[in-house]
Design a protein around this motif. Structure first.
Motif, PDB file in Angstrom:
ATOM      1  N   TYR A  19       0.778  -1.194  -0.028  1.00  0.00           N
ATOM      2  CA  TYR A  19       0.051  -0.064  -0.004  1.00  0.00           C
ATOM      3  C   TYR A  19       0.814   1.065  -0.057  1.00  0.00           C
ATOM      4  CZ  TYR A  19      -3.451   3.237   1.379  1.00  0.00           C
ATOM      5  OH  TYR A  19      -4.262   4.340   1.543  1.00  0.00           O
ATOM      6  N   PHE A  20       1.984   1.381   0.888  1.00  0.00           N
ATOM      7  CA  PHE A  20       2.726   2.400   1.298  1.00  0.00           C
ATOM      8  C   PHE A  20       3.823   2.615  -0.222  1.00  0.00           C
ATOM      9  CE2 PHE A  20       0.627   2.421   5.299  1.00  0.00           C
ATOM     10  CZ  PHE A  20       0.342   3.714   5.178  1.00  0.00           C
ATOM     11  N   SER A  21       4.007   1.590  -0.882  1.00  0.00           N
ATOM     12  CA  SER A  21       5.015   1.744  -1.898  1.00  0.00           C
ATOM     13  C   SER A  21       4.490   2.672  -2.742  1.00  0.00           C
ATOM     14  CB  SER A  21       5.156   0.288  -2.560  1.00  0.00           C
ATOM     15  OG  SER A  21       4.080  -0.062  -3.153  1.00  0.00           O
ATOM     16  N   ALA A  22       3.127   2.754  -3.269  1.00  0.00           N
ATOM     17  CA  ALA A  22       2.680   3.757  -4.298  1.00  0.00           C
ATOM     18  C   ALA A  22       3.205   5.261  -3.764  1.00  0.00           C
ATOM     19  CB  ALA A  22       1.315   3.569  -4.306  1.00  0.00           C
ATOM     20  N   GLY A  83      -7.107   2.555  -5.218  1.00  0.00           N
ATOM     21  CA  GLY A  83      -6.881   1.959  -6.593  1.00  0.00           C
ATOM     22  C   GLY A  83      -7.356   3.236  -7.733  1.00  0.00           C
ATOM     23  N   ILE A  84      -8.647   3.734  -7.316  1.00  0.00           N
ATOM     24  CA  ILE A  84      -9.267   4.832  -7.926  1.00  0.00           C
ATOM     25  C   ILE A  84      -8.161   6.152  -8.122  1.00  0.00           C
ATOM     26  CG2 ILE A  84     -10.954   6.440  -8.255  1.00  0.00           C
ATOM     27  CD1 ILE A  84     -12.729   4.155  -7.485  1.00  0.00           C
ATOM     28  N   ILE A 167      -0.845   1.485 -11.791  1.00  0.00           N
ATOM     29  CA  ILE A 167      -1.999   0.616 -12.285  1.00  0.00           C
ATOM     30  C   ILE A 167      -1.619  -0.808 -11.543  1.00  0.00           C
ATOM     31  CG2 ILE A 167      -3.290  -0.733 -13.957  1.00  0.00           C
ATOM     32  CD1 ILE A 167      -3.097   1.872 -15.584  1.00  0.00           C
ATOM     33  N   THR A 168      -0.373  -1.150 -11.733  1.00  0.00           N
ATOM     34  CA  THR A 168       0.231  -2.618 -11.375  1.00  0.00           C
ATOM     35  C   THR A 168      -0.190  -2.563  -9.709  1.00  0.00           C
ATOM     36  OG1 THR A 168       1.854  -2.856 -13.135  1.00  0.00           O
ATOM     37  CG2 THR A 168       1.982  -4.236 -11.214  1.00  0.00           C
ATOM     38  N   ILE A 169       0.440  -1.561  -8.995  1.00  0.00           N
ATOM     39  CA  ILE A 169       0.474  -1.557  -7.730  1.00  0.00           C
ATOM     40  C   ILE A 169      -1.060  -1.530  -7.301  1.00  0.00           C
ATOM     41  CG2 ILE A 169       1.016  -0.130  -5.568  1.00  0.00           C
ATOM     42  CD1 ILE A 169       3.425   1.030  -6.862  1.00  0.00           C
TER      43      ILE A 169
END
Length: 406
Positions: A19-22, A83-84, A167-169
């Motif tokens: 989650y926090f990688s993005a 995700g959105i 989008i992948t994350i």
């Protein structure tokens, strides 16, 4: 299910990492893209600050909704919202980033509360602190490689790889999180809502309770420095010979992870207020900001020295203040008041972008970081306190247990 390092809990920690990688990538991309689009430091700061400000605003509501509907149901809905938000970054301009940051802020308020409440619910008392500690560590791990990946994406010359990454994350995080289940151990006792203070009464305690006031003031100021660093280092480093924002953020995150793990048993765990420790941490924070400021003249070595000092301060200040408050706050309202303390940390990060951006526009990034250094240095006075209640005296006991006053 009763061990903090068993597979079900490792899955929760891994979900936090995903989650926090993005956000670790976005913390670099957003300022760089904003500057490329001609945005001012003020605009960049507002966009960056919107994330934590929204998180702070929704955090009190998150706890109540999770308590009513359960952490798993809320978590699944939030992963869709997140995700959105990630997809919005790939299809909108700079103004669309504001909407995406707000959506991310809402998601993070509920996500962090869902996972932490889920961990607390599912672990017995002796395992809970270890579970929360590992959760915290895994949220910082993306900050080691994420900034370097972000710079690689930026230097690739196009945003197509950034789009694919976001989008992948979003997809992997959603699929991984949707399959997670958390069971209760049955030993968690939750006090009825009416036993705690109302929300308005709790806000009053920010001023009336000396423990909460002092810790919140220190955390608010420190978080402003942390927030200004995260928001503007990607832009500031460009002007430095051999300066690299990815390396800076990776060093800072690495120091946080290593320090929190190796020093976790040395953090004070009682009701004693350690003036020397907190004064020292605020001085280290001041030297960190000062070193970053001077790097415009002294070179990248001062920038990376600032990263080490900033990471050390970030690793110690928050857990030390949180642990102290867990001992000295009134038991019936402890969780609510600690939630307000965390909200002050969120607010500080938000103000670090929103307030320091105009300062940078009026002066320069170097002077802005010097202002942060003066701000942190001034807080050494607030960290110094020899009053009896901060040494575990009778007044501290009466504040912790007001029901004992006759």
């Amino acid at each position: 299910m009763n061990q903090a390092m068993s597979w079900p809990f490792i899955r929760l920690y891994l979900l936090a990492l995903l989650y926090f990688s993005a956000n670790a990538i976005l913390n670099v991309i957003i300022p760089l893209q904003g500057k490329a689009w001609g945005a001012s430091s003020t605009s960049i700061g507002l966009i960056m600050g919107a994330y934590m400000f929204t998180t702070m605003f929704f955090r009190p509501w998150a706890g109540r909704i999770i308590q009513k509907h359960g952490p798993v149901k809320v978590l699944r809905l939030i992963l869709i919202t997140n995700g959105i938000a990630l997809v919005l970054y790939t299809i909108t301009g700079f103004s669309g980033y504001l909407v995406a940051r707000i959506l991310q802020g809402v998601s993070t308020a509920f996500f962090s509360m869902s996972l932490q409440i889920g961990i607390i619910d599912a672990l017995p008392e002796k395992e809970r602190s270890q579970g929360i500690s590992f959760y915290s560590l895994f949220t910082y791990i993306p900050g080691i490689l994420g900034p370097l990946l972000a710079l690689a994406l930026w230097q690739s010359g196009g945003m197509s790889f950034f789009t694919i990454t976001m989008i992948t994350i979003a997809i992997i995080t959603g699929m991984f999180g949707y399959s997670i289940k958390v069971e209760r151990t049955g030993d968690l006792q939750t006090a009825p809502a009416e036993q705690g203070a109302g929300l308005l009464k709790s806000y009053v305690q920010l001023v009336r309770n000396p423990f909460l006031f002092q810790c919140s003031l220190l955390m608010l100021t420190a978080s402003m420095v942390f927030g200004a660093t995260t928001a503007f280092i990607p832009v500031y480093a460009i002007s430095l010979p051999q300066g690299n924002a990815g390396i800076y953020l990776a060093i800072q995150a690495s120091v946080v992870v290593i320090a929190r793990y190796t020093l976790r048993k040395r953090i004070p765990s009682d009701a004693q207020w350690c003036s020397s420790l907190m004064m020292g941490m605020m001085l280290i924070l001041a030297f960190a900001a000062g070193s970053i400021s001077y790097s415009i003249h002294g070179g990248a070595v001062f920038l990376y020295a600032g990263a080490v000092l900033m990471g050390a301060a970030q690793a110690i200040i928050y857990p030390t203040l949180t642990t102290f408050l867990s001992f000295v706050l009134p038991q019936p309202d402890r969780n609510v008041l600690i939630g307000l303390f965390i909200a002050m940390a969120d607010l500080g990060v938000s103000l670090g972008g929103a307030v320091m951006g105009p300062v940078a526009d009026l002066t320069s990034y170097s002077w802005m970081y010097m202002f942060c250094a003066f701000l942190a240095g001034g807080m050494t006075l607030a960290a110094y306190d020899r009053r009896k209640w901060f040494r575990g005296g009778k007044q501290a006991e009466s504040l912790r247990h007001p029901e004992r006053i006759h």
